[in-house]
Design an enzyme around this catalytic site. Structure first.
Site, PDB file in Angstrom:
ATOM      1  N   ARG A   1      23.576 -50.896  28.711  1.00 29.92           N
ATOM      2  CA  ARG A   1      24.465 -49.982  29.440  1.00 29.92           C
ATOM      3  C   ARG A   1      23.806 -48.648  29.777  1.00 29.92           C
ATOM      4  O   ARG A   1      24.375 -47.858  30.518  1.00 29.92           O
ATOM      5  CB  ARG A   1      25.755 -49.753  28.650  1.00 29.92           C
ATOM      6  CG  ARG A   1      25.594 -49.152  27.256  1.00 29.92           C
ATOM      7  CD  ARG A   1      26.926 -49.213  26.521  1.00 29.92           C
ATOM      8  NE  ARG A   1      26.835 -48.823  25.127  1.00 29.92           N
ATOM      9  CZ  ARG A   1      27.157 -47.617  24.678  1.00 29.92           C
ATOM     10  NH1 ARG A   1      27.562 -46.684  25.514  1.00 29.92           N
ATOM     11  NH2 ARG A   1      27.065 -47.337  23.389  1.00 29.92           N
TER      12      ARG A   1
ATOM     13  N   GLU B   1      32.854 -54.494  17.948  1.00 26.95           N
ATOM     14  CA  GLU B   1      32.061 -54.167  19.132  1.00 26.95           C
ATOM     15  C   GLU B   1      30.909 -55.142  19.343  1.00 26.95           C
ATOM     16  O   GLU B   1      30.094 -54.949  20.245  1.00 26.95           O
ATOM     17  CB  GLU B   1      31.526 -52.742  19.022  1.00 26.95           C
ATOM     18  CG  GLU B   1      30.783 -52.457  17.729  1.00 26.95           C
ATOM     19  CD  GLU B   1      30.515 -50.988  17.518  1.00 26.95           C
ATOM     20  OE1 GLU B   1      30.445 -50.243  18.500  1.00 26.95           O
ATOM     21  OE2 GLU B   1      30.369 -50.589  16.338  1.00 26.95           O
TER      22      GLU B   1
ATOM     23  N   HIS C   1      25.912 -38.139  25.741  1.00 27.76           N
ATOM     24  CA  HIS C   1      26.671 -37.086  25.068  1.00 27.76           C
ATOM     25  C   HIS C   1      27.226 -36.092  26.081  1.00 27.76           C
ATOM     26  O   HIS C   1      28.331 -35.577  25.924  1.00 27.76           O
ATOM     27  CB  HIS C   1      25.773 -36.360  24.061  1.00 27.76           C
ATOM     28  CG  HIS C   1      26.509 -35.354  23.230  1.00 27.76           C
ATOM     29  ND1 HIS C   1      27.573 -35.691  22.418  1.00 27.76           N
ATOM     30  CD2 HIS C   1      26.364 -34.015  23.104  1.00 27.76           C
ATOM     31  CE1 HIS C   1      28.025 -34.607  21.814  1.00 27.76           C
ATOM     32  NE2 HIS C   1      27.317 -33.583  22.230  1.00 27.76           N
TER      33      HIS C   1
ATOM     34  N   CYS D   1      39.108 -47.942  21.231  1.00 29.20           N
ATOM     35  CA  CYS D   1      38.597 -46.574  21.283  1.00 29.20           C
ATOM     36  C   CYS D   1      37.453 -46.423  22.283  1.00 29.20           C
ATOM     37  O   CYS D   1      36.919 -45.332  22.456  1.00 29.20           O
ATOM     38  CB  CYS D   1      38.151 -46.084  19.905  1.00 29.20           C
ATOM     39  SG  CYS D   1      36.778 -47.019  19.206  1.00 29.20           S
TER      40      CYS D   1
ATOM     41  N   ARG E   1      33.811 -39.065  16.066  1.00 31.95           N
ATOM     42  CA  ARG E   1      32.433 -39.556  16.064  1.00 31.95           C
ATOM     43  C   ARG E   1      31.600 -38.756  15.064  1.00 31.95           C
ATOM     44  O   ARG E   1      31.053 -37.708  15.401  1.00 31.95           O
ATOM     45  CB  ARG E   1      31.841 -39.440  17.465  1.00 31.95           C
ATOM     46  CG  ARG E   1      32.573 -40.246  18.533  1.00 31.95           C
ATOM     47  CD  ARG E   1      31.919 -40.013  19.885  1.00 31.95           C
ATOM     48  NE  ARG E   1      32.462 -40.869  20.925  1.00 31.95           N
ATOM     49  CZ  ARG E   1      33.430 -40.517  21.767  1.00 31.95           C
ATOM     50  NH1 ARG E   1      33.986 -39.314  21.664  1.00 31.95           N
ATOM     51  NH2 ARG E   1      33.847 -41.343  22.701  1.00 31.95           N
TER      52      ARG E   1
ATOM     53  N   ARG F   1      35.063 -42.404  12.221  1.00 28.52           N
ATOM     54  CA  ARG F   1      34.027 -43.435  12.246  1.00 28.52           C
ATOM     55  C   ARG F   1      32.821 -42.935  11.466  1.00 28.52           C
ATOM     56  O   ARG F   1      32.360 -41.818  11.687  1.00 28.52           O
ATOM     57  CB  ARG F   1      33.609 -43.754  13.682  1.00 28.52           C
ATOM     58  CG  ARG F   1      32.502 -44.820  13.751  1.00 28.52           C
ATOM     59  CD  ARG F   1      32.201 -45.232  15.181  1.00 28.52           C
ATOM     60  NE  ARG F   1      31.533 -44.191  15.935  1.00 28.52           N
ATOM     61  CZ  ARG F   1      31.277 -44.265  17.246  1.00 28.52           C
ATOM     62  NH1 ARG F   1      31.683 -45.320  17.922  1.00 28.52           N
ATOM     63  NH2 ARG F   1      30.662 -43.282  17.864  1.00 28.52           N
TER      64      ARG F   1
ATOM     65  N   ASP G   1      30.056 -51.072  23.712  1.00 26.82           N
ATOM     66  CA  ASP G   1      29.063 -51.985  23.139  1.00 26.82           C
ATOM     67  C   ASP G   1      29.489 -53.441  23.273  1.00 26.82           C
ATOM     68  O   ASP G   1      28.652 -54.316  23.503  1.00 26.82           O
ATOM     69  CB  ASP G   1      28.814 -51.644  21.671  1.00 26.82           C
ATOM     70  CG  ASP G   1      27.747 -50.568  21.504  1.00 26.82           C
ATOM     71  OD1 ASP G   1      26.858 -50.479  22.374  1.00 26.82           O
ATOM     72  OD2 ASP G   1      27.803 -49.806  20.527  1.00 26.82           O
TER      73      ASP G   1
END
Length: 540
Positions: free
Chosen positions: A460, A426, A185, A497, A292, A328, A450
């Site tokens: 990741r 994803e 974040h 995105c 988000r 989303r 993802d």
């Protein structure tokens, strides 16, 4: 001069004072032996807490809205709860220190509320816990949050989402963390704010660096504490060069994102909350390609209500002044966790209970989101997309659910707007069956972060695997080509995105694949528009 090597999460040069953020652990002071004095300490802390909450209430109401501010108002009421106050007083009379009495009473009452059947009363458990934690911090002499006297560089071991959302963003020139990832974040916030950011930085936080001059080189992943004159001079030149390059990009502000041969590409922005709308507009975004929703759930103790979500979505939709907004739905899980959902700990959360898997099984989480989105769609162009899709049946269930939501709103006489329904592609499964999925939806948006980790079987978030994480891997690009082809055949639009959408080295290839939209951090839009305008790709 002290040098640190890290992983760049956002490029740029920052020069300023270092602010080291240490997480404080409350050491509860023992009772002084005088219950009268201990009670006085508690009463004084209660007054300080009230003043803090009043200030927070005003700020929240002005910046986010009345509905969000009411959560703070409930906590102020908790300060006057007679049962709680009597419990604290009794413990103090029995020899407890004020801080321990506040903490123990908070634990007791929080547990009692959590055990109740009434949902409203259950929700009060976190309010009691939060207010007692605030009182304990005051009694232990801890500061609430980070104070920055002047703009500077924030240095920390790591920052949780809840800590990050409360930072004084107007004072931060750069982030440097010893842990974290380029998808944390903090890194996402840095990209939205258009400031340099380093993660996984090898830097001794115990060294005497707080308040010293610091330079962050987000291009090369290096930071310097107390830089010598030669280094400082070099970094200033580099900073001026970066500033000049940004100034030259201003020539592309307001221009259409069209290739030399006439192919139009939509350049949208990724954002996390309503406050980011202005950043998107300042970046010259043509719309929002990824709002988000999960960031509306982070940094708080209870799930947002339908009204809170509606106000947040409406603020974004109205703020974008007719431009498209792609929302989303909640993508909690994996690296984004909220305690109040009570989700079980998982050995492999990235492959676990997350995204649409939660929403399809927990109506009480999904329903307020979709009702809020449909209501916000009255105020502008809204599209909604669903994360972590792997099967056609999931999409069909979503469409059935959305139809019921529209019927509910109509029956209640509540206005709602039409929305496009799309999915995040994803997972390799979704990519492989994208031809079938394309028949069910209005658009695709590829989440490359993802998609890359699942295709390469690489976590990741694991720094040890950085050398193996290759977003340009032929397998990833092959899947992305298949996704775009499936969308074209079905006559739906297709965007990106994820972080790869901002990779200028792949922009022309993505356009040739058939992608119609790129959604990136606001600070990258002009750079990509320049790249698009230089491409030779023909219209489809």
């Amino acid at each position: 001069m002290l040098k640190g090597i890290g992983r760049p999460a956002y490029s740029g040069i920052a020069i300023g004072r270092a602010y080291v953020y240490h997480k404080q652990q409350s050491q509860l002071p023992a009772s002084c032996g005088d219950s009268v004095k201990e009670q006085q300490k508690f009463d004084e802390a209660r007054q300080v807490a009230r003043e803090q909450l009043e200030e927070l209430f005003t700020k929240t109401k002005e910046e986010i809205g009345q509905e969000q501010a009411m959560i703070i108002d409930v906590q102020m009421m908790m300060l006057d709860d007679l049962d709680y106050l009597e419990s604290v007083a009794d413990m103090i009379q029995n020899g407890c220190g004020a801080a321990k009495a506040a903490q123990d009473s908070g634990d007791i009452f929080s547990s009692a509320f959590a055990a109740m059947d009434d949902e409203y009363m259950k929700a009060r458990a976190v309010d009691v816990k939060d207010i007692s934690t605030r009182l304990v911090k005051i009694l232990c002499g801890e500061q609430n949050g980070l104070t920055m006297e002047e703009p500077g560089i924030l240095v920390a071991e790591d920052l949780t989402p809840s800590e990050t959302v409360q930072l004084p963003k107007d004072k931060i020139l750069a982030f440097v963390t010893r842990q974290g990832s380029s998808n944390s974040h903090t890194a996402i916030l840095a990209r939205i704010m258009n400031i340099p950011s380093l993660v996984q930085t090898k830097l001794d936080l115990d060294a005497d660096i707080d308040g010293k001059m610091m330079v962050v080189d987000g291009f090369n992943g290096v930071c310097y504490v107390d830089p010598d004159e030669e280094t400082l001079s070099e970094m200033r030149k580099k900073q001026q060069q970066a500033t000049e390059e940004r100034r030259q990009l201003e020539a592309y502000r307001g221009k259409p994102s069209i290739t030399k041969k006439g192919r139009k590409i939509n350049l949208f922005a990724n954002i996390g909350n309503p406050q980011d709308v202005q950043t998107a507009l300042d970046g010259d975004a043509e719309g929002i390609g990824l709002l988000r929703s999960e960031f509306l759930y982070l940094g708080r103790d209870t799930a947002p209500t339908e009204e809170e979500l509606f106000e947040a979505y409406r603020t974004v939709v109205e703020g974008m002044q007719g431009r498209r907004v792609v929302i989303r739905t909640l993508d909690i899980g994996a690296d984004k966790q909220v305690d109040y959902f009570g989700l079980d700990k998982e050995d492999n959360p990235a492959l676990g209970y997350r995204g649409i898997r939660i929403c399809l099984e927990q109506d009480e989480i999904f329903r307020p989101q979709m009702r809020a989105i449909y209501r916000a769609a009255v105020y502008g162009k809204v599209s909604v997309m669903f994360p972590m899709i792997t099967s056609v049946w999931e999409v069909q269930k979503i469409k059935e659910f959305c139809a019921k939501i529209r019927e509910e709103l109509a029956a209640e006489g509540i206005a709602y707007g039409e929305t496009e329904l799309g999915i995040m592609v994803e997972t390799p499964a979704a990519a492989v069956i994208s031809r079938e999925l394309a028949k069910e939806v209005d658009f695709f948006s590829v989440g490359t972060n993802d998609l890359t980790q699942y295709t390469l079987a690489i976590d990741r978030q694991n720094a040890k695997l950085d050398r193996f994480y290759d977003a340009h891997h032929p397998a990833v690009l092959a899947l992305m080509s298949l996704i775009a082809k499936s969308a074209q055949e079905a006559g739906i639009w297709c965007g990106i995105c994820g972080e790869l959408g901002a990779d200028a080295a792949l922009t022309e290839e993505f356009i040739k694949m058939g992608y119609d939209e790129l959604s990136v951090s606001p600070g990258r839009i002009l750079e990509l528009r320049k790249k698009i305008c230089e491409c030779e790709v023909e219209p489809q």
